[in-house]
Design a protein around this motif. Structure first.
Motif, PDB file in Angstrom:
ATOM      1  N   ASN A 182      54.631 122.093  19.931  1.00  0.00           N
ATOM      2  CA  ASN A 182      55.622 122.057  18.861  1.00  0.00           C
ATOM      3  C   ASN A 182      54.970 122.113  17.481  1.00  0.00           C
ATOM      4  O   ASN A 182      55.632 121.880  16.477  1.00  0.00           O
ATOM      5  N   ASN A 202      53.709 123.532  14.019  1.00  0.00           N
ATOM      6  CA  ASN A 202      54.262 124.590  13.185  1.00  0.00           C
ATOM      7  C   ASN A 202      53.240 125.689  12.951  1.00  0.00           C
ATOM      8  O   ASN A 202      52.104 125.412  12.584  1.00  0.00           O
ATOM      9  N   TYR A 226      55.789 128.753   9.230  1.00  0.00           N
ATOM     10  CA  TYR A 226      56.958 128.211   9.923  1.00  0.00           C
ATOM     11  C   TYR A 226      58.208 128.232   9.040  1.00  0.00           C
ATOM     12  O   TYR A 226      59.269 128.711   9.455  1.00  0.00           O
ATOM     13  N   ASP A 227      58.073 127.725   7.813  1.00  0.00           N
ATOM     14  CA  ASP A 227      59.258 127.638   6.941  1.00  0.00           C
ATOM     15  C   ASP A 227      59.833 129.027   6.661  1.00  0.00           C
ATOM     16  O   ASP A 227      61.046 129.220   6.656  1.00  0.00           O
TER      17      ASP A 227
END
Ligand SMILES: *[C@@H]1O[C@H](CO)[C@@H](O)[C@H](O)[C@H]1NC(C)=O
Ligand SMILES: *[C@@H]1O[C@H](CO)[C@@H](O)[C@H](O)[C@H]1NC(C)=O
Ligand SMILES: [Zn+2]
Length: 413
Positions: A311, A313, A317-318
């Motif tokens: 999990n 990032n 990612y954003d």
């Protein structure tokens, strides 16, 4: 005696000549509400021959879809009852959906999007495109499959120096909406008069592979509609590996099976399957030329990005999340179809060895997405052909959002 023998032979012959049938097979949806229930479902997935998990267990409160053969229904109901789990009949008769997914009256045209087409028809269509658009289309043969078929695609390029976008379809054989959507998008790239589309077509090179698992795809047409894997044979009684668990990135760490009979069998080694090996070699050969890797699966209506093995990032990612949300919002505006967005690990289920993650992990390609196309389980893998065009069209709308952003961000002319 002789008559008896003849009857026996007849029965045998019928059994062998027949396609796999799914008469009265049901798809049950189960939502685990505790960790214990989840664990038992995981156990069932691992150890039960005969049950087929269309959507595997991931976490508490997430629906699991299980195809149950008629002879196992009483036993299945017993297990569910003993677990205090309610199971909802989602599909009453899988064979009925198989029998009705294609139009009653087959279209006259050799190719189109009101029906599902064979591998040969797809390849013949690619040939006809190359003939029609020789200045911009180049045929690509990635390599050959286990059974010797070509893995084919095309490169669409309007000018030198463009960065590449790769479209990968059909890695899971039974997900017929995937090659149908990829071919639809290719057709639109070539024929659309929409200025936004024309701009995007000229701004990138497109490498389009409608069916990267041709043996499996052919097998779903000739023999077993529900086949998912490749068709290799490694000396055990079960055929094939899950090509989308076979890539050499965190291979077999999680969400993949080491059992050859499992639908998510990761293969005997990373790239044990010739299909993934030649595809990875081809991608490596053009790795410095592409910025987007887009793959098409069904079903569940999800837009996924890396990673599946944990999990953590990814570095952008954003950006991937916000862009994905913008893409599915445009998709929903097109025809009302709702998608969820997120990384594979937390949005669908943990997996490893998938093609998209390998591309991201090895080449650091900035724009990598996987669509889990329509629907949400009413037809599952057996989406009626009369939904191809709407599905492909809304998917294209979401793709355009992603490519426009990529173009702007990458500062392409
Ligand atoms: C990933 O990024 C999101 C948004 O920036 C943040 O909420 C989340 O905590 C991050 N997850 C991890 C594991 O770092
Ligand atoms: C989706 O498109 C189809 C055909 O184009 C149309 O019949 C249907 O009403 C549309 N649905 C929504 C929710 O927009
Ligand atoms: Zn898939």
């Amino acid at each position: 005696m002789e008559i008896l023998r003849t009857i026996c032979l007849l029965i045998l012959a019928v059994v062998h000549a027949d396609r796999a049938t799914y008469d009265k097979y049901q798809v049950r949806r189960v939502v685990p509400e505790s960790q214990e229930q989840l664990e038992v479902l995981r156990d069932l997935e691992k150890n039960s021959n005969g049950l087929s998990f269309w959507v595997g267990p991931s976490r508490v409160q997430k629906a699991v879809d299980i195809m149950v053969p008629p002879h196992m229904l009483p036993q299945f109901d017993e297990i569910m009852a003993s677990l205090n789990l309610r199971s909802e009949v989602y599909i009453k008769n899988v064979q009925h959906l198989i029998d009705t997914e294609r139009p009653k009256v087959r279209p006259r045209a050799d190719f189109g999007w009101t029906d599902y087409y064979s591998l040969d028809a797809i390849y013949a269509w690619l040939d006809s495109l190359v003939e029609t658009y020789p200045e911009v289309l180049i045929p690509i043969t990635v390599g050959r499959t286990y059974e010797g078929r070509q893995i084919r695609g095309v490169k669409l390029s309007f000018k030198e120096g463009n960065r590449g976008v790769i479209l990968e379809g059909g890695i899971h054989a039974r997900e017929w909406i995937s090659p149908a959507t990829v071919t639809y998008i290719l057709n639109k790239l070539l024929t659309s008069q929409d200025p936004v589309m024309q701009d995007l077509v000229q701004s990138f090179d497109y490498y389009v592979f409608p069916s990267v698992n041709p043996d499996g795809y052919v097998y779903t047409h000739t023999t077993d509609r529900m086949w998912r894997k490749t068709r290799s044979q490694g000396g055990n009684r079960c055929f094939g590996a899950d090509a989308n668990r076979n890539f050499d990135f965190h291979w077999l760490e999680i969400g993949a099976s080491s059992s050859p009979c499992s639908d998510t069998y990761a293969g005997s080694a990373p790239f044990s399957e010739i299909e993934t090996r030649v595809l990875s070699e081809y991608l490596t050969s053009i790795a410095d030329q592409f910025d987007a890797y887009l793959t098409f699966h069904s079903y569940s209506q999800l837009l996924l990005f890396p990673y599946g093995h944990n999990n953590d990032n990814v570095s952008n990612y954003d950006e991937l999340l916000a862009l994905g949300q913008a893409a599915v919002s445009a998709l929903a505006n097109n025809n009302g179809t709702q998608y969820a967005v997120g990384n594979i690990y937390s949005t669908i289920y943990p997996t490893s060895g998938v093609s998209m993650d390998w591309v991201r992990g090895v080449f650091n390609t900035p724009y990598t997405y996987s669509w889990e196309l329509r629907d949400k389980g009413n037809h599952g893998f057996l989406l009626p052909a009369d939904q191809i065009i709407d599905t492909a069209e809304e998917t294209l709308v979401s793709l355009i959002v992603i490519l426009r952003h990529a173009k702007e961000k990458l500062g392409r002319n």
